[in-house]
Design an enzyme around this catalytic site. Structure first.
Site, PDB file in Angstrom:
ATOM      1  N   GLY A 128       0.816  -1.204   0.000  1.00  0.00           N
ATOM      2  CA  GLY A 128       0.000   0.000   0.000  1.00  0.00           C
ATOM      3  C   GLY A 128       0.853   1.259   0.000  1.00  0.00           C
ATOM      4  O   GLY A 128       1.909   1.304   0.632  1.00  0.00           O
ATOM      5  N   ARG A 160       1.306  -5.180  -5.605  1.00  0.00           N
ATOM      6  CA  ARG A 160       1.531  -6.420  -4.854  1.00  0.00           C
ATOM      7  C   ARG A 160       1.942  -7.488  -5.855  1.00  0.00           C
ATOM      8  O   ARG A 160       1.559  -7.437  -7.023  1.00  0.00           O
ATOM      9  CB  ARG A 160       0.282  -6.805  -4.073  1.00  0.00           C
ATOM     10  N   ASP A 201       5.192  -5.403   6.306  1.00  0.00           N
ATOM     11  CA  ASP A 201       5.719  -6.727   6.658  1.00  0.00           C
ATOM     12  C   ASP A 201       5.866  -7.644   5.446  1.00  0.00           C
ATOM     13  O   ASP A 201       6.847  -8.375   5.325  1.00  0.00           O
ATOM     14  CB  ASP A 201       4.807  -7.403   7.689  1.00  0.00           C
ATOM     15  N   THR A 230       3.836   2.341   5.899  1.00  0.00           N
ATOM     16  CA  THR A 230       2.443   1.916   5.999  1.00  0.00           C
ATOM     17  C   THR A 230       1.683   2.891   6.878  1.00  0.00           C
ATOM     18  O   THR A 230       2.187   3.307   7.934  1.00  0.00           O
ATOM     19  CB  THR A 230       2.307   0.500   6.585  1.00  0.00           C
ATOM     20  N   ASP A 258      -0.801   2.199   8.635  1.00  0.00           N
ATOM     21  CA  ASP A 258      -1.472   1.479   9.721  1.00  0.00           C
ATOM     22  C   ASP A 258      -0.695   1.439  11.030  1.00  0.00           C
ATOM     23  O   ASP A 258      -1.233   0.998  12.042  1.00  0.00           O
ATOM     24  CB  ASP A 258      -1.787   0.049   9.284  1.00  0.00           C
ATOM     25  N   ASP A 295       1.464  -0.619  12.018  1.00  0.00           N
ATOM     26  CA  ASP A 295       1.324  -1.988  12.523  1.00  0.00           C
ATOM     27  C   ASP A 295       2.593  -2.823  12.415  1.00  0.00           C
ATOM     28  O   ASP A 295       2.544  -4.052  12.478  1.00  0.00           O
ATOM     29  CB  ASP A 295       0.183  -2.702  11.791  1.00  0.00           C
ATOM     30  N   ARG A 312      -7.442  -2.465   8.623  1.00  0.00           N
ATOM     31  CA  ARG A 312      -8.098  -3.768   8.522  1.00  0.00           C
ATOM     32  C   ARG A 312      -7.760  -4.674   9.699  1.00  0.00           C
ATOM     33  O   ARG A 312      -8.613  -5.327  10.274  1.00  0.00           O
ATOM     34  CB  ARG A 312      -7.713  -4.443   7.196  1.00  0.00           C
ATOM     35  N   GLY A 372     -12.512  13.286  20.185  1.00  0.00           N
ATOM     36  CA  GLY A 372     -13.446  13.240  21.305  1.00  0.00           C
ATOM     37  C   GLY A 372     -14.624  12.309  21.062  1.00  0.00           C
ATOM     38  O   GLY A 372     -15.756  12.615  21.455  1.00  0.00           O
ATOM     39  N   HIS A 417     -25.291  14.818  20.381  1.00  0.00           N
ATOM     40  CA  HIS A 417     -24.801  14.022  19.258  1.00  0.00           C
ATOM     41  C   HIS A 417     -23.904  12.914  19.804  1.00  0.00           C
ATOM     42  O   HIS A 417     -23.531  12.926  20.982  1.00  0.00           O
ATOM     43  CB  HIS A 417     -24.029  14.886  18.252  1.00  0.00           C
ATOM     44  N   ARG A 457     -26.135   8.109  10.935  1.00  0.00           N
ATOM     45  CA  ARG A 457     -25.534   8.074   9.608  1.00  0.00           C
ATOM     46  C   ARG A 457     -24.135   7.464   9.679  1.00  0.00           C
ATOM     47  O   ARG A 457     -23.415   7.638  10.657  1.00  0.00           O
ATOM     48  CB  ARG A 457     -25.434   9.500   9.028  1.00  0.00           C
ATOM     49  N   GLN A 504      -7.365   8.786   3.062  1.00  0.00           N
ATOM     50  CA  GLN A 504      -6.373   8.653   4.143  1.00  0.00           C
ATOM     51  C   GLN A 504      -4.997   8.246   3.616  1.00  0.00           C
ATOM     52  O   GLN A 504      -3.988   8.449   4.280  1.00  0.00           O
ATOM     53  CB  GLN A 504      -6.848   7.631   5.170  1.00  0.00           C
TER      54      GLN A 504
END
Length: 324
Positions: A15, A76, A107, A129, A131, A133, A175, A189, A220, A248, A256
């Site tokens: 990615g 990939r 990884d 990445t 993420d 991760d 994911r 918040g 809300h 919603r 992102q």
């Protein structure tokens, strides 16, 4: 000590992430300043196997540090998971005189880098990445930009959610890792944060929380939902039916991944790219660059791949207290 390199190849794999271009730029210019040649490999391991390889100069990476994505493109590659593909990749590196390789990715990309190192190509990985991760590092290229992009989007959704006294479920990327969701949940918040590492599937608890907060005057309700949990539209429908409160769902999606990288992503990615070249110049191989406890460090790739990473429990518990 492995043999000293003369020509460095650089590729981006998996990615895309904001800051990859800053890392590419640093690799190219640090190598050239050290008297080395640089070759860019387009479309990751797929491009390597197809010999989509170009010479790079300082001008090749001019005016890219502020750009999102990757100028080398990414993909990939299933063939790289086969022994035949791996041997072919090493032979192509040798054919083009590439005796040092910088792999920017996650990884899965590091798995390929480890194999190439074992096949005699000096290799260093950079953690790219959004993420966050990768276990061996506290920072990954692209996370800071991605989490700020998501935070700003959630701020905007909150404005309209407040105006209409709605419940809003906002799905962010992640994911298998909930770092973006956790950080945004705190920064925005949010009343509820759903991450794959901790969510137990108890939707009734969320419904009860929404109802209780309405009773004490909350107008809300923001739920930040990690991609790995998903089903945001279905969840919104069920919550509205159970509470009678208009609900919603918004999936932020691939915005992102894009956009101009933050200052942190530009600086840290540059530092990592420069360190990768220094490691290769010193004959090192099978290394991955990381950032731990305020310092740029490097690890054996196999050691890095074997490390495990979990959400910071203190941060998660703090988020729960702050959302009450």
């Amino acid at each position: 000590m492995s043999k000293q390199v003369k020509t460095i190849g650089v590729l981006t794999s998996g990615g895309d992430a904001p800051g990859m271009n800053a890392a590419i730029r640093a690799v190219v210019r640090t190598a050239i300043a050290s008297g080395l040649k640089v070759k860019g490999i387009r479309r990751g391991y797929s491009g390597l196997l197809e010999e989509d390889i170009v010479d790079m100069s300082s001008i090749s990476v001019a005016d890219i540090i502020q750009r999102g994505g990757t100028i080398l493109y990414t993909a990939r590659c299933a063939e790289m998971r086969t022994e035949e593909g791996q041997k072919k990749a090493a032979e192509i590196c040798r054919k083009h005189g590439i005796d040092g390789l910088v792999v920017i990715g996650g990884d899965g990309s590091f798995q390929g880098a480890r194999v190439l190192a074992n096949l005699g190509i000096n290799t260093v990985g950079l953690p790219g990445t959004i993420d966050l991760d990768i276990a061996c590092t506290d920072y990954t290229i692209g996370f800071d930009t991605a989490v700020n992009t998501a935070m700003q989007a959630i701020d905007k959704v909150r404005d309209t959610s407040t105006s209409h006294e709605r419940c809003s479920i906002i799905e962010v990327m992640g994911r298998n890792a909930g770092y973006i969701a956790l950080w945004c949940g705190i920064a925005n918040g949010a009343e509820d944060i759903l991450i794959t590492e901790r969510y137990d599937g108890n939707e009734q608890r969320i419904i009860d929380n929404i109802i209780e907060k309405r009773k004490v005057g909350k107008k809300h309700h923001i739920i930040v939902n990690a991609e790995g949990i998903g089903d945001s539209y279905g969840m919104a429908k069920r919550i509205e039916e159970a509470t009678g409160i208009e609900t919603r769902a918004t999936i932020i999606g691939h915005i992102q991944r894009g956009g101009s990288p933050t200052c942190k992503d530009r600086v840290y990615a540059s530092a990592m790219g420069a360190r990768a070249v220094d490691l290769l110049r010193n004959g090192k191989t099978n290394r991955v660059v990381g950032y731990r406890a305020g310092e740029f460090v490097d690890y054996d790739i196999q050691e890095a791949l074997e490390m495990k990473k979990d959400i910071d429990e203190n941060l998660y518990q703090m988020a729960r207290k702050l959302s009450r």
